[in-house]
Design an enzyme around this catalytic site. Structure first.
Site, PDB file in Angstrom:
ATOM      1  N   CYS A   4       0.865  -1.177   0.000  1.00  0.00           N
ATOM      2  CA  CYS A   4       0.000   0.000   0.000  1.00  0.00           C
ATOM      3  C   CYS A   4       0.901   1.226   0.000  1.00  0.00           C
ATOM      4  O   CYS A   4       1.719   1.415   0.898  1.00  0.00           O
ATOM      5  CB  CYS A   4      -0.928   0.012   1.211  1.00  0.00           C
ATOM      6  SG  CYS A   4      -1.798   1.585   1.388  1.00  0.00           S
ATOM      7  N   CYS A   7       0.597   3.419   3.120  1.00  0.00           N
ATOM      8  CA  CYS A   7       1.214   2.781   4.290  1.00  0.00           C
ATOM      9  C   CYS A   7       2.730   2.936   4.225  1.00  0.00           C
ATOM     10  O   CYS A   7       3.382   3.170   5.251  1.00  0.00           O
ATOM     11  CB  CYS A   7       0.823   1.309   4.376  1.00  0.00           C
ATOM     12  SG  CYS A   7      -0.841   1.016   5.036  1.00  0.00           S
ATOM     13  N   ASP A  30       0.408  16.477  -1.891  1.00  0.00           N
ATOM     14  CA  ASP A  30       0.140  15.623  -3.048  1.00  0.00           C
ATOM     15  C   ASP A  30       1.259  15.814  -4.073  1.00  0.00           C
ATOM     16  O   ASP A  30       1.704  16.928  -4.330  1.00  0.00           O
ATOM     17  CB  ASP A  30      -1.222  15.976  -3.661  1.00  0.00           C
ATOM     18  CG  ASP A  30      -1.728  14.897  -4.590  1.00  0.00           C
ATOM     19  OD1 ASP A  30      -2.717  14.222  -4.231  1.00  0.00           O
ATOM     20  OD2 ASP A  30      -1.133  14.706  -5.679  1.00  0.00           O
ATOM     21  N   HIS A  46      -4.542   1.300   8.224  1.00  0.00           N
ATOM     22  CA  HIS A  46      -4.991   1.092   6.850  1.00  0.00           C
ATOM     23  C   HIS A  46      -6.498   0.862   6.817  1.00  0.00           C
ATOM     24  O   HIS A  46      -7.005  -0.118   7.363  1.00  0.00           O
ATOM     25  CB  HIS A  46      -4.278  -0.106   6.215  1.00  0.00           C
ATOM     26  CG  HIS A  46      -4.691  -0.329   4.795  1.00  0.00           C
ATOM     27  ND1 HIS A  46      -4.065   0.272   3.732  1.00  0.00           N
ATOM     28  CD2 HIS A  46      -5.713  -1.042   4.270  1.00  0.00           C
ATOM     29  CE1 HIS A  46      -4.664  -0.076   2.611  1.00  0.00           C
ATOM     30  NE2 HIS A  46      -5.677  -0.883   2.902  1.00  0.00           N
ATOM     31  N   ASN A  86     -12.267  10.476  -2.556  1.00  0.00           N
ATOM     32  CA  ASN A  86     -12.763   9.659  -3.655  1.00  0.00           C
ATOM     33  C   ASN A  86     -12.904   8.223  -3.166  1.00  0.00           C
ATOM     34  O   ASN A  86     -11.962   7.664  -2.596  1.00  0.00           O
ATOM     35  CB  ASN A  86     -11.792   9.719  -4.837  1.00  0.00           C
ATOM     36  CG  ASN A  86     -11.734  11.115  -5.440  1.00  0.00           C
ATOM     37  OD1 ASN A  86     -12.759  11.771  -5.597  1.00  0.00           O
ATOM     38  ND2 ASN A  86     -10.538  11.582  -5.753  1.00  0.00           N
ATOM     39  N   GLY A  92     -12.922   7.663  -9.132  1.00  0.00           N
ATOM     40  CA  GLY A  92     -11.531   7.824  -9.546  1.00  0.00           C
ATOM     41  C   GLY A  92     -10.522   7.563  -8.444  1.00  0.00           C
ATOM     42  O   GLY A  92      -9.387   8.041  -8.523  1.00  0.00           O
ATOM     43  N   HIS A  97      -6.157   3.465   0.128  1.00  0.00           N
ATOM     44  CA  HIS A  97      -5.957   3.746   1.565  1.00  0.00           C
ATOM     45  C   HIS A  97      -6.701   5.060   1.777  1.00  0.00           C
ATOM     46  O   HIS A  97      -6.378   6.065   1.110  1.00  0.00           O
ATOM     47  CB  HIS A  97      -4.454   3.866   1.858  1.00  0.00           C
ATOM     48  CG  HIS A  97      -4.110   4.152   3.295  1.00  0.00           C
ATOM     49  ND1 HIS A  97      -3.206   3.386   4.022  1.00  0.00           N
ATOM     50  CD2 HIS A  97      -4.517   5.136   4.134  1.00  0.00           C
ATOM     51  CE1 HIS A  97      -3.082   3.884   5.243  1.00  0.00           C
ATOM     52  NE2 HIS A  97      -3.861   4.956   5.338  1.00  0.00           N
ATOM     53  N   HIS A  99      -8.124   8.497   2.214  1.00  0.00           N
ATOM     54  CA  HIS A  99      -7.422   9.786   2.276  1.00  0.00           C
ATOM     55  C   HIS A  99      -8.389  10.908   1.971  1.00  0.00           C
ATOM     56  O   HIS A  99      -9.347  10.744   1.222  1.00  0.00           O
ATOM     57  CB  HIS A  99      -6.220   9.820   1.327  1.00  0.00           C
ATOM     58  CG  HIS A  99      -6.541   9.452  -0.095  1.00  0.00           C
ATOM     59  ND1 HIS A  99      -6.687   8.147  -0.496  1.00  0.00           N
ATOM     60  CD2 HIS A  99      -6.744  10.210  -1.188  1.00  0.00           C
ATOM     61  CE1 HIS A  99      -6.961   8.122  -1.787  1.00  0.00           C
ATOM     62  NE2 HIS A  99      -7.017   9.359  -2.245  1.00  0.00           N
ATOM     63  N   HIS A 101      -8.419  14.759   0.571  1.00  0.00           N
ATOM     64  CA  HIS A 101      -7.697  15.832  -0.114  1.00  0.00           C
ATOM     65  C   HIS A 101      -8.124  17.166   0.509  1.00  0.00           C
ATOM     66  O   HIS A 101      -9.328  17.419   0.664  1.00  0.00           O
ATOM     67  CB  HIS A 101      -8.086  15.886  -1.597  1.00  0.00           C
ATOM     68  CG  HIS A 101      -7.788  14.651  -2.389  1.00  0.00           C
ATOM     69  ND1 HIS A 101      -6.749  14.566  -3.294  1.00  0.00           N
ATOM     70  CD2 HIS A 101      -8.417  13.445  -2.443  1.00  0.00           C
ATOM     71  CE1 HIS A 101      -6.744  13.378  -3.876  1.00  0.00           C
ATOM     72  NE2 HIS A 101      -7.753  12.673  -3.381  1.00  0.00           N
TER      73      HIS A 101
HETATM   74  P1  5GP Z   1      -7.175   9.518  -5.351  1.00  0.00           P
HETATM   75  O1  5GP Z   1      -7.138   9.662  -6.853  1.00  0.00           O
HETATM   76  O2  5GP Z   1      -7.036   8.068  -4.932  1.00  0.00           O
HETATM   77  O3  5GP Z   1      -8.315  10.218  -4.698  1.00  0.00           O
HETATM   78  O4  5GP Z   1      -5.910  10.305  -4.821  1.00  0.00           O
HETATM   79  C1  5GP Z   1      -4.632   9.785  -4.798  1.00  0.00           C
HETATM   80  C2  5GP Z   1      -3.702  10.954  -4.769  1.00  0.00           C
HETATM   81  O5  5GP Z   1      -2.410  10.492  -4.404  1.00  0.00           O
HETATM   82  C3  5GP Z   1      -3.536  11.664  -6.123  1.00  0.00           C
HETATM   83  O6  5GP Z   1      -3.932  13.027  -6.003  1.00  0.00           O
HETATM   84  C4  5GP Z   1      -2.054  11.506  -6.434  1.00  0.00           C
HETATM   85  O7  5GP Z   1      -1.494  12.649  -7.054  1.00  0.00           O
HETATM   86  C5  5GP Z   1      -1.456  11.245  -5.079  1.00  0.00           C
HETATM   87  N1  5GP Z   1      -0.254  10.446  -5.105  1.00  0.00           N
HETATM   88  C6  5GP Z   1      -0.058   9.293  -5.813  1.00  0.00           C
HETATM   89  N2  5GP Z   1       1.175   8.798  -5.577  1.00  0.00           N
HETATM   90  C7  5GP Z   1       1.769   9.657  -4.714  1.00  0.00           C
HETATM   91  C8  5GP Z   1       3.061   9.677  -4.087  1.00  0.00           C
HETATM   92  O8  5GP Z   1       3.915   8.801  -4.288  1.00  0.00           O
HETATM   93  N3  5GP Z   1       3.328  10.709  -3.254  1.00  0.00           N
HETATM   94  C9  5GP Z   1       2.404  11.700  -2.998  1.00  0.00           C
HETATM   95  N4  5GP Z   1       2.784  12.685  -2.179  1.00  0.00           N
HETATM   96  N5  5GP Z   1       1.171  11.708  -3.569  1.00  0.00           N
HETATM   97  C10 5GP Z   1       0.867  10.697  -4.405  1.00  0.00           C
HETATM   98 ZN    ZN Z   2      -2.452   1.522   3.527  1.00  0.00          ZN
END
Ligand code: 5GP
Ligand code: ZN
Length: 113
Positions: A4, A7, A30, A46, A86, A92, A97, A99, A101
């Site tokens: 993950c 994680c 991000d 997690h 999300n 999307g 895990h 989160h 934003h």
């Molecule tokens: P989701 O699309 O699942 O709502 O958001 C995942 C977020 O994680 C995205 O905005 C993406 O830019 C961010 N993200 C993906 N990989 C990494 C990473 O390795 N480091 C950081 N800081 N953000 C990441």
């Molecule tokens: Zn996790």
């Protein structure tokens, strides 16, 4: 949780730009910001997504929502900000895990879908 991404970020095995850490949650910038301020807040435990929130772990989510205004204040988001989570494929979600934003630093578009 093996394999993950978040994680691994929480554990420090993948670097991140930390903005908050306590015993329950971790927040970091991000990697692909969608706004001048784009912070992700994650529980250290997690949880897969909003669908994984239960009576047994929802105190973690309540704590995160107490922390979010403190992060927003520290980031200078006096003008307001958006909190987004999300959940699942149609929304999307790319990292499985839970989160949240935090987006701010500009006037955000009103479209939600
Ligand atoms: P989701 O699309 O699942 O709502 O958001 C995942 C977020 O994680 C995205 O905005 C993406 O830019 C961010 N993200 C993906 N990989 C990494 C990473 O390795 N480091 C950081 N800081 N953000 C990441
Ligand atoms: Zn996790």
């Amino acid at each position: 949780m093996e394999n993950c991404l978040f994680c691994k970020i929480i554990a420090g095995s993948i670097p991140s730009s930390k903005v908050w850490e306590d015993e329950i949650c971790y927040a970091f910038r991000d990697i692909a910001p969608q706004a001048p301020t784009h912070v992700l807040v994650v529980p250290k435990a997690h949880i897969e997504s909003c669908n994984g929130i239960t009576a047994a772990n929802s105190a973690v989510v309540a704590h995160i929502f107490e922390v979010i205004p403190q992060i927003a204040k520290a980031e200078g988001l006096e003008g307001g900000y958006r909190v987004v989570s999300n959940c699942g494929a149609d929304a999307g979600q790319t990292v499985h895990h839970l989160h949240f934003h935090i987006l701010g630093g500009k006037t955000l578009a009103l479209e939600m879908a």
